[in-house]
Design a protein around this motif. Structure first.
Motif, short mmCIF file in Angstrom:
data_model
loop_
_atom_site.label_atom_id
_atom_site.label_comp_id
_atom_site.label_asym_id
_atom_site.label_seq_id
_atom_site.Cartn_x
_atom_site.Cartn_y
_atom_site.Cartn_z
N PRO A 239 0.81 -1.23 0.00
CA PRO A 239 0.00 0.00 0.00
C PRO A 239 0.84 1.27 0.00
O PRO A 239 0.38 2.32 -0.43
N ASN A 240 2.11 1.16 0.47
CA ASN A 240 2.99 2.34 0.48
C ASN A 240 3.86 2.36 -0.76
O ASN A 240 5.07 2.60 -0.70
N LEU A 241 3.23 2.10 -1.91
CA LEU A 241 3.96 1.99 -3.16
C LEU A 241 4.74 3.27 -3.47
O LEU A 241 5.88 3.24 -3.92
N GLU B 37 -11.86 11.15 0.96
CA GLU B 37 -11.66 9.71 1.08
C GLU B 37 -10.17 9.37 1.13
O GLU B 37 -9.34 10.00 0.47
N LEU B 38 -9.88 8.33 1.92
CA LEU B 38 -8.54 7.73 1.95
C LEU B 38 -8.61 6.42 1.17
O LEU B 38 -9.44 5.55 1.46
N LYS B 39 -7.75 6.29 0.15
CA LYS B 39 -7.71 5.07 -0.64
C LYS B 39 -6.30 4.49 -0.62
O LYS B 39 -5.33 5.19 -0.92
N LEU B 40 -6.20 3.21 -0.23
CA LEU B 40 -4.94 2.47 -0.25
C LEU B 40 -5.20 1.13 -0.93
O LEU B 40 -6.28 0.54 -0.77
N THR B 41 -4.20 0.64 -1.67
CA THR B 41 -4.38 -0.61 -2.42
C THR B 41 -3.18 -1.53 -2.21
O THR B 41 -2.02 -1.08 -2.16
N CYS B 42 -3.49 -2.82 -2.04
CA CYS B 42 -2.43 -3.84 -2.01
C CYS B 42 -2.88 -5.01 -2.89
O CYS B 42 -4.05 -5.12 -3.25
N LYS B 43 -1.93 -5.89 -3.22
CA LYS B 43 -2.24 -7.02 -4.10
C LYS B 43 -1.35 -8.19 -3.73
O LYS B 43 -0.16 -8.03 -3.50
N ALA B 44 -1.98 -9.39 -3.66
CA ALA B 44 -1.21 -10.61 -3.36
C ALA B 44 -1.75 -11.76 -4.18
O ALA B 44 -2.88 -11.72 -4.67
N GLU C 41 -9.02 -5.78 -1.68
CA GLU C 41 -7.68 -5.29 -1.98
C GLU C 41 -7.56 -3.79 -1.73
O GLU C 41 -6.48 -3.28 -1.45
N GLU C 42 -8.66 -3.05 -1.82
CA GLU C 42 -8.62 -1.59 -1.71
C GLU C 42 -9.30 -1.13 -0.42
O GLU C 42 -10.44 -1.49 -0.14
N LEU C 43 -8.57 -0.34 0.34
CA LEU C 43 -9.14 0.35 1.50
C LEU C 43 -9.76 1.66 1.01
O LEU C 43 -9.11 2.43 0.30
N THR D 46 1.11 -6.41 5.25
CA THR D 46 1.78 -5.45 4.37
C THR D 46 2.55 -4.45 5.23
O THR D 46 2.40 -4.40 6.45
N GLU D 47 3.34 -3.64 4.57
CA GLU D 47 3.99 -2.54 5.26
C GLU D 47 2.96 -1.46 5.59
O GLU D 47 1.90 -1.36 4.96
N SER D 48 3.25 -0.64 6.58
CA SER D 48 2.29 0.36 7.07
C SER D 48 2.41 1.66 6.28
O SER D 48 3.46 1.99 5.73
N VAL D 49 1.30 2.39 6.27
CA VAL D 49 1.25 3.75 5.74
C VAL D 49 0.81 4.66 6.88
O VAL D 49 -0.23 4.42 7.50
#
Length: 647
Positions: A112-114, A126-133, A156-158, A190-193
């Motif tokens: 998410p901290n790409l 809005e706060l939007k964060l995305t990760c993928k596995a 996958e998306e916050l 995942t790593e934190s933001v």
């Protein structure tokens, strides 16, 4: 990686695997996506929609399920496990695919901290964060805020709206695998933001109520809700005085009394900005008064014969009349009155101001000040005397004799002294003295002036309404004590008026002893005869009257009505049913001043103060500019009775 040989036909799969595959496809209608793909990719079905509908039909415990029908169709086409796995992956049916695949460990493809391990958001956005596995069984997601799970964020998306300061902090996602029976396999974080909130201006979301009545000894509470970042701070004021201990969003006075009456508001601020709430009028809740009736006489003088013409009194009176009608007043409006008409109108008006009645008088026009305040009629000579005007004491001497419960006089006039150079005679005149007294009541009188002694009163250049009338109309229909109405008018003028107009300083004198409000209700029951009489005298319904032009044997009709609301003394006459003719209107006896106006295009005329006409109206028909017939029409037969009293 597949558990089975990819060339193995689907029909040769073990029974337990085949059943488990069907169960996964039946969940969330996964079979539908697979069925649609089969139609498109294998081209084996002529009509996709018909086939999908057929799969859904007859689905019962005894008939094949939709997923079983789809798999059977694939079997008939000799599809292998490899082809099926390809189709399942294309449809993103990973749970079904996991039935055919061996376990694969979780791998995080996108953190998410790409871009950065910090994010700054605006309050309210809005706060939007995305990760993928990836992994097998397919991964599941659960987002966390400061090590606490966010229950409804499981994709996958916050995606959350930032509405509270405590939503700042660290966000991360837990990615985990479960067996198809729900048992745990593995998990990764995942790593934190780190999310921080940008500083925002104060926004008041809930205002204190505009008017509040509180009984003595009871608790007063006012609320002002606001949002911002950093968090807003609050400071309450009463009549511009800081209340030292009132520093929260709720103002609280446990034991309210008359000393606490006033205008309350809240100053809301943070390090970025500040805002002020709307003002709340808080008063002791006293027993409400009731009126026998409420009656108002409003006079607008603007078309002066020998003085400078004014532009706004007509609009001023119309605006105030509308407000008074809204709160239950019987309103009489007269335009451009002579001295005789004004005296008679005041006399007729006074007849209805009996005990228990609320009366209000408003005059807009020219005026002056010489010991008393004077109102100029439209026929005042260029060099006038006090006897050519009506003074306030003359008005009150007529009004107060019948002891109205409340009387309000409003003079929207200049209070300057006539120039000795222009009008030296008036300074030598010995004024008459008018005593006003009542049989019982000399109290409950309000005398309001658009400006104070020796000061001018202004119209507004290019504006419809005058300065005082504009601000008076804001408060005259408010449900607040009558004294407060004029107090607020004065403050409003002081706040908003700029430039030369600041020389206009409203003034008020009061002998009020009871909590009167112009909004007080009217007693039920039959009103007194004098009130009924004046109500009847100002009735002015539209009338259609038949007329005849005997010379040309033409019959027609005229419509008699008000020319413009709310004025009683301007009457409109419109000729009906004469489409092929032009029309001309004129007085049968010439008038000393122009009182007749006409609009030939609309075949109508209007008459100002028709009661002063010396004779009937002449209505003349014309054909090609040549008169062909005429008739006399006596307007006096159709005007309100009140106007007859002004002759």
């Amino acid at each position: 990686m597949l558990i089975f040989d990819e060339n193995l036909e689907i029909s040769h799969l073990p029974a337990d695997v085949y059943k488990e595959l069907m169960n996964e496809l039946d969940k969330d209608s996964g079979w539908r996506c697979l069925g649609q793909l089969v139609c498109r990719e294998l081209g084996c079905i002529e009509n996709e929609n018909s086939w999908i509908q057929a799969l859904e039909q007859n689905s019962s415990s005894k008939s094949p399920s939709p997923s079983e029908k789809v798999l059977f169709e694939l079997q008939t086409k000799m599809c292998t496990v490899g082809i099926l796995s390809f189709l399942l992956e294309r449809c993103d049916l990973l749970k079904a695919l996991s039935v055919l695949s061996s376990p694969e460990p979780l791998v995080i493809l996108r953190q998410p901290n790409l871009k950065s391990d910090k994010a700054e958001v605006v309050f309210g956005q809005e706060l939007k964060l995305t990760c993928k596995a990836v992994g097998m069984p397919p991964p599941k997601y659960l987002w966390y805020h400061e090590n606490s799970p966010i229950i409804d964020q499981t994709t996958e998306e916050l995606n959350i709206e930032i509405t509270k300061v405590n939503q700042q902090g660290n966000y991360k996602c837990k990615i985990y695998q479960n067996n198809r029976d729900g048992s745990f396999i593995s998990e990764l974080f995942t790593e934190s933001v780190s999310v921080t909130m940008m500083a925002t201006a104060v926004v008041i979301e809930e205002q204190p109520q505009p008017t509040l009545y509180v009984k003595e000894g009871e608790k007063l509470s006012l609320s002002c809700k606001a949002n911002s970042h950093p968090l807003p701070r609050f400071q309450w004021y009463r009549d511009n005085t800081k209340l030292e201990k009132q520093t929260s969003q709720i103002l609280c006075i446990n034991t309210f009394n008359s000393r606490d009456e006033g205008k309350y508001y809240c100053h809301v601020f943070n390090d970025v900005s500040e805002a002020y709430s709307q003002k709340s009028y808080v008063m002791v809740d006293l027993p409400r008064q009731k009126a026998v009736a409420k009656i108002a006489l409003l006079i607008a003088n603007q078309d002066y014969q020998h003085q400078t013409k004014l532009t706004t009194p007509k609009a001023d009176v119309a605006r105030i009349a509308h407000s008074l009608e809204e709160i239950g007043f019987i309103v009489i409006c007269l335009l451009n009155q002579t001295l005789v008409e004004m005296r008679k109108a005041i006399s007729v008006f006074s007849e209805a101001l009996l005990e228990g009645v609320y009366g209000l008088f408003y005059f807009g026009g020219h005026g002056f000040k010489m010991q008393e305040s004077y109102m100029l009629p439209i026929d005042a000579p260029e060099v006038y005397l006090r006897n050519d005007a009506i003074c306030e004491s003359q008005l009150l001497s007529v009004i107060m004799k019948n002891d109205p419960a409340l009387f309000v006089t409003i003079l929207d006039v200049c209070q300057t002294v006539p120039s000795k150079e222009v009008n030296p005679v008036i300074h030598k005149e010995v004024p008459s003295v008018n005593e006003y007294k009542g049989g019982k009541n000399l109290r409950n009188l309000i005398q309001a002036y658009s400006t104070s002694s020796h000061r001018p009163s202004y119209e507004r250049s290019g504006k419809e309404c005058g300065v005082y009338a504009k601000h008076l109309s804001k408060f005259i229909d408010r449900d607040i004590p009558i004294n407060k109405v004029f107090e607020e008018v004065g403050k409003s003028v002081d706040t908003w008026v700029k430039g030369t107009a600041r020389n206009q300083i409203p003034m008020v004198s009061s002998t009020i002893t009871k909590p009167f409000r112009l909004t007080d209700s009217i007693l039920s029951g039959k009103p007194p005869k004098a009130v009924r009489n004046i109500n009847g005298m100002i009735e002015f319904p539209e009338k259609i009257v038949n007329i005849s032009f005997e010379q040309c044997e033409i019959k027609g009709s005229v419509l008699v009505s008000r020319f413009t609301a709310p004025y009683l003394n301007v009457v409109k006459i419109r000729l009906l049913n004469a489409e092929d003719y032009a029309v001309n209107f004129y007085n049968s006896v010439p008038s000393e001043r122009n009182d007749l106006y006409q609009n030939p295009n609309k075949k109508e005329c209007w008459i100002h103060s028709p009661q002063l006409s010396k004779g009937p109206l002449v209505i003349c028909l014309l054909k090609n500019g040549v008169p062909v017939g005429a008739t006399l029409f006596d307007v006096m037969d159709f005007i309100p009775a009140f106007l007859h009293r002004l002759k």
